[in-house]
Scaffold this active site. Structure first.
Site, PDB file in Angstrom:
ATOM      1  N   ASP A 366       0.813 164.255  31.774  1.00 39.80           N
ATOM      2  CA  ASP A 366       0.654 164.539  33.206  1.00 39.80           C
ATOM      3  C   ASP A 366      -0.169 165.806  33.399  1.00 39.80           C
ATOM      4  O   ASP A 366      -0.906 166.248  32.505  1.00 39.80           O
ATOM      5  CB  ASP A 366       2.062 164.629  33.848  1.00 39.80           C
ATOM      6  CG  ASP A 366       2.083 164.179  35.295  1.00 39.80           C
ATOM      7  OD1 ASP A 366       1.628 164.963  36.145  1.00 39.80           O
ATOM      8  OD2 ASP A 366       2.541 163.057  35.580  1.00 39.80           O
ATOM      9  N   GLY A 529       4.196 161.469  44.546  1.00 35.51           N
ATOM     10  CA  GLY A 529       5.108 160.328  44.679  1.00 35.51           C
ATOM     11  C   GLY A 529       4.390 159.247  45.462  1.00 35.51           C
ATOM     12  O   GLY A 529       3.255 158.882  45.164  1.00 35.51           O
ATOM     13  N   ASP A 534       0.107 151.889  49.557  1.00 35.12           N
ATOM     14  CA  ASP A 534      -0.416 150.943  50.545  1.00 35.12           C
ATOM     15  C   ASP A 534      -1.228 149.871  49.833  1.00 35.12           C
ATOM     16  O   ASP A 534      -1.589 150.020  48.661  1.00 35.12           O
ATOM     17  CB  ASP A 534      -1.256 151.682  51.596  1.00 35.12           C
ATOM     18  CG  ASP A 534      -2.387 152.478  50.964  1.00 35.12           C
ATOM     19  OD1 ASP A 534      -3.305 151.840  50.429  1.00 35.12           O
ATOM     20  OD2 ASP A 534      -2.348 153.724  50.980  1.00 35.12           O
ATOM     21  N   GLU A 614      23.676 158.641  24.068  1.00 35.47           N
ATOM     22  CA  GLU A 614      22.673 158.386  25.123  1.00 35.47           C
ATOM     23  C   GLU A 614      21.442 157.696  24.537  1.00 35.47           C
ATOM     24  O   GLU A 614      20.850 156.819  25.170  1.00 35.47           O
ATOM     25  CB  GLU A 614      22.276 159.706  25.797  1.00 35.47           C
ATOM     26  CG  GLU A 614      23.362 160.239  26.741  1.00 35.47           C
ATOM     27  CD  GLU A 614      23.043 161.637  27.264  1.00 35.47           C
ATOM     28  OE1 GLU A 614      23.488 161.954  28.377  1.00 35.47           O
ATOM     29  OE2 GLU A 614      22.373 162.424  26.546  1.00 35.47           O
TER      30      GLU A 614
HETATM   31  C1  DGJ Z   1       2.886 164.899  41.891  1.00 43.67           C
HETATM   32  C2  DGJ Z   1       3.326 163.660  41.168  1.00 43.67           C
HETATM   33  O1  DGJ Z   1       4.007 162.802  42.010  1.00 43.67           O
HETATM   34  C3  DGJ Z   1       4.168 164.076  39.963  1.00 43.67           C
HETATM   35  O2  DGJ Z   1       4.680 162.945  39.324  1.00 43.67           O
HETATM   36  C4  DGJ Z   1       3.310 164.899  39.051  1.00 43.67           C
HETATM   37  O3  DGJ Z   1       2.268 164.110  38.552  1.00 43.67           O
HETATM   38  C5  DGJ Z   1       2.760 166.108  39.791  1.00 43.67           C
HETATM   39  N1  DGJ Z   1       2.107 165.719  41.015  1.00 43.67           N
HETATM   40  C6  DGJ Z   1       1.794 166.866  38.921  1.00 43.67           C
HETATM   41  O4  DGJ Z   1       1.145 167.853  39.593  1.00 43.67           O
END
Ligand code: DGJ
Length: 729
Positions: A366, A529, A534, A614
């Site tokens: 990420d 998120g 859309d 877990e």
């Molecule tokens: C917003 C995203 O929804 C998260 O999952 C993550 O990727 C952050 N941004 C990273 O800045």
């Protein structure tokens, strides 16, 4: 034939498997909307009655017919400034200062073979898809409107859009151009809209359309938004999940949008949906035209669950790229909640090894791998690997990840620029900023002017460069702020009203080029998120991160709300660590797994921190997911009604020979009720065997009498029941 035209009556009947959409040009050329609903083979204009309502003027040629008024007639694409005082589908400013548009029917053309509109997402269709284009004319203003209708018979969907053309000699300023306008003469209506905020997207709210009032659901944030999804459902007051009339209006657009629902003095309910007119102004020179985004319309006489399934089918079959339609998605581990910005190659490789041991299939790296980005204050736009931070090149890292046996995905936020970046230092004018005004900053970033070709080219080249430099199978495409100061340094002052839509067209164009150049790379959409969840984004991104709220109990509600319009296979959903990072709540790992399985399944935690027990649970979850994957992702989804302490949902295979029921306790009481759920979608004649108890029951019993369980105890318990059609032999 799904399109019937009665030439003499100028009656157009558009039929899908269970619905009829009908319109008729009357003796003055006004295109009346006569019906959208259950199938009939009648000219439904008999329902339109006219009477002088007072203060409702008459078109010039009907000046002796006091009962005939544009203000009371149900119209197919409403006029403006000429006597219909309800919201208009189109607003213009002509060169002579006039703001009137008066549409009259001018002809039609049958269409066969749908392609997506140029430069924008649209339903895919094929060479056999049928449609019709109706031409309306405003002779005084020199304008023409081409209303397009495509029929998707099997899914009970009609796709509408409009193209407004300047056939005059002067410049026209288009201030509003709705994709769809539908009038429902007579009958009280209610509307369901999907509101929310960051980490709380698509909360359904059902409200009555007020007498003589107007409701507006909108986004002016330059994105479809967390706050208001471009999807609404209109329904009769007695409609439920299981029965009753309901109509869906889904705009296939990811930018500013407005859905208006109003009831007039006669009880007519008008729905208009399209690009938000506030801040919008498109200049049309002679012979130029403007095309609206497509709107996906569907009707069901069998309640909201059936309407949702129409949308699930059409999105799976006609929106999502064929390459990804039935593709198995990898169970991924996303680094965000595991490491945030604090990682190097060594840490990522440890994460990958532990993920692989548990059965995960892809590592998604990420935010934080590029430029000088160690927090969210810098480097957006500088899409160059930070090798000093990683301790190796991206190529070396991905090779090692693949050696471990995982595929690799990478995060980008292409449409953004950090003021603290090499890109901004070089091209400050590539960002949206008002002249002589300090810009609004959000997350310390600005928004790129995506309408500019040189910006699109820069992003295409740099992102392509990264994708070619290493083995990358997946991209997470983020978008983390709303657009303000929407002023383009590349547009003249009198065209600034085009900047927001040009932004969206630029983003779509970049997505188009990248998906064509890298067809094997799957793009996951994201906007803090689900801020851009859309149909427009789904055209390029077969799945979208549903919400930054990864708390399973919150997710149940968010995913349920999302399911009204969008299929399970599009909802990015992960098991995250507990206490949860957003709510600090602790939910059992089993419950987190069941909830995440009702989307595109993955993990967002550090597996090294799990206990041995877990780890075994995670392994079992991944095995279960693979076992039920086709049923969940490709089956028919139902929201089920339960007692207030519980919530339940289920998937049924298309052949109705297996089903998976999930039941979660949102609140556990010392002396609570038994969970009790009436199933849906089964074959009443078939006998089903319940895997957990071995009980055998008919589909009829399971749907009428329901399934019952022992009371579940503890914090947020959840259970799953697998049912398989049982054959005596
Ligand atoms: C917003 C995203 O929804 C998260 O999952 C993550 O990727 C952050 N941004 C990273 O800045």
């Amino acid at each position: 034939m799904s399109i019937r035209i009665e030439e003499k009556e100028k009656l157009f009947s558009l039929e899908t498997a269970h619905t009829l959409y009908q319109m008729k040009a009357d003796e003055t050329g006004v295109l009346l909307h006569t019906w959208y609903g259950a199938k009939t083979d009648t000219d439904m204009s008999y329902r339109i009655r006219t009477v002088n309502r007072g203060f409702c003027g008459n078109p010039y040629e009907m000046q002796n017919r006091f009962d005939y008024s544009l203000d009371t007639l149900p119209q197919e694409y409403s006029t403006d400034g000429v006597g219909d005082f309800r919201p208009s589908a189109v607003q213009v400013s002509l060169e002579n200062g006039s703001r009137s548009v008066d549409w009259r029917y001018a002809g039609y053309r049958l269409l066969k073979g749908k392609e997506k509109p140029e430069g924008m997402p649209g339903l895919r269709g094929n060479a056999e898809t049928e449609g019709i284009e109706i031409r309306l004319e405003d002779s005084a203003g020199g304008l023409q409107a081409f209303l397009t209708y495509w029929l998707f018979e099997a899914q009970d969907v009609i796709v509408r859009s409009a193209r407004i053309e300047n056939r005059g000699t002067g410049t026209v300023r288009l201030k509003k151009a709705a994709s769809v306008c539908v009038d429902f003469p007579y009958g009280k209506k209610e509307v369901i809209h999907f509101h929310g905020r960051h980490a709380m997207e698509r909360m359904p709210e059902r409200i009555a359309v007020p007498r003589g009032g107007r409701l507006a659901f909108e986004s002016r944030r330059g994105m479809s938004s967390h706050q208001s999804n471009p999807f609404i459902i209109l329904c009769d007051p007695d409609t439920t999940e299981r029965q009753g009339n309901c109509w869906g209006f889904m705009l296939m657009y990811s930018g500013n949008h407005l859905e208006e629902v109003c009831e007039d003095q006669t009880g007519n309910v008008r729905v208009i949906s399209g690009i938000h007119p506030e801040g919008f102004e498109w200049q049309l020179e002679p012979q130029e035209s403007f095309r609206t985004p497509e709107a996906i319309l569907s009707f069901s006489a069998e309640g909201m669950n059936a309407l949702s399934r129409n949308y699930h089918r059409i999105i799976r079959e006609e929106v999502i790229a064929p390459r990804w339609r039935n593709a198995k998605k990898p169970v991924l581990i996303n680094s965000w909640e595991a490491t945030y910005f604090d990682f190097n190659a060594e840490k990522l490789l440890r994460l990958a090894r532990s993920a692989k041991e548990l059965g995960m299939e892809m590592l998604v790296l990420d935010d934080g791998w590029f430029g000088r980005r160690d927090d969210d204050t810098t480097s957006l736009g500088d899409w160059v690997c930070n090798e000093a931070k990683l301790g190796c090149s991206l190529k070396e890292l991905t090779e090692k990840i693949h050696e471990i046996g995982l595929r690799f995905g990478l995060w980008f936020e292409p449409e953004m620029i950090s003021p603290e970046s090499d890109l901004y230092r070089k091209h400050p004018d590539w960002a949206f900023t008002d002249p002589d005004r300090l810009p609004m900053i959000a997350r310390r970033q600005l928004v790129l002017d995506m309408g500019r070709k040189e910006v699109q080219d820069y992003l295409f080249e740099t992102i392509s460069g990264v994708l070619k430099s290493a083995r990358i199978e997946y991209v997470k495409w983020d978008f983390n702020r709303s657009i303000a100061n929407c002023w383009s340094h590349a547009l003249p002052e009198d065209r600034q009203g085009e900047a927001a839509h040009r932004f969206m067209l630029g983003t779509y164009s970049l997505l188009e080029r990248l998906t064509e150049a890298f067809p094997e790379v799957m793009i996951e959409g994201c906007s803090g998120g689900g801020g851009r969840f859309d149909a427009g984004m789904l055209y390029y991104c077969p799945q979208i991160w549903c919400s930054d709220d990864t708390d399973a109990i919150e997710r149940i509600e968010i995913q349920r709300g999302t399911s009204y319009g969008y299929p399970v296979c599009t909802m990015g959903s992960h098991v995250s660590a507990c206490p949860n990072h957003q709510t600090f709540r602790t939910v059992p790992l089993e419950t987190r797994g069941i909830v995440a399985q009702s989307g595109t399944f993955g993990y967002e935690l550090n597996p090294e921190k799990l206990t041995d027990a877990e780890k075994e649970t995670v392994k079992a979850q991944i095995r279960d997911f693979h076992r039920f994957e086709s049923l969940i992702e490709g089956g028919d989804y139902y929201r089920l009604e339960t007692e207030e302490d519980y919530t339940a949902w289920m998937s049924v295979s298309p052949e109705k020979d297996e089903a998976l029921l999930s039941v979660a306790a949102i609140r556990v009481r010392a002396n609570g009720l038994f969970p009790f759920v009436k199933l849906q979608g089964l074959d009443p004649e078939k006998t089903y065997c319940r895997e957990d108890t071995g009980e055998k029951m008919t589909g009829a019993a399971l749907m009428c009498g329901g399934v019952s369980f022992q009371q579940m105890m503890g914090d947020f318990p959840c259970t799953q029941v697998y049912l398989r059609a049982w054959n005596n032999e």
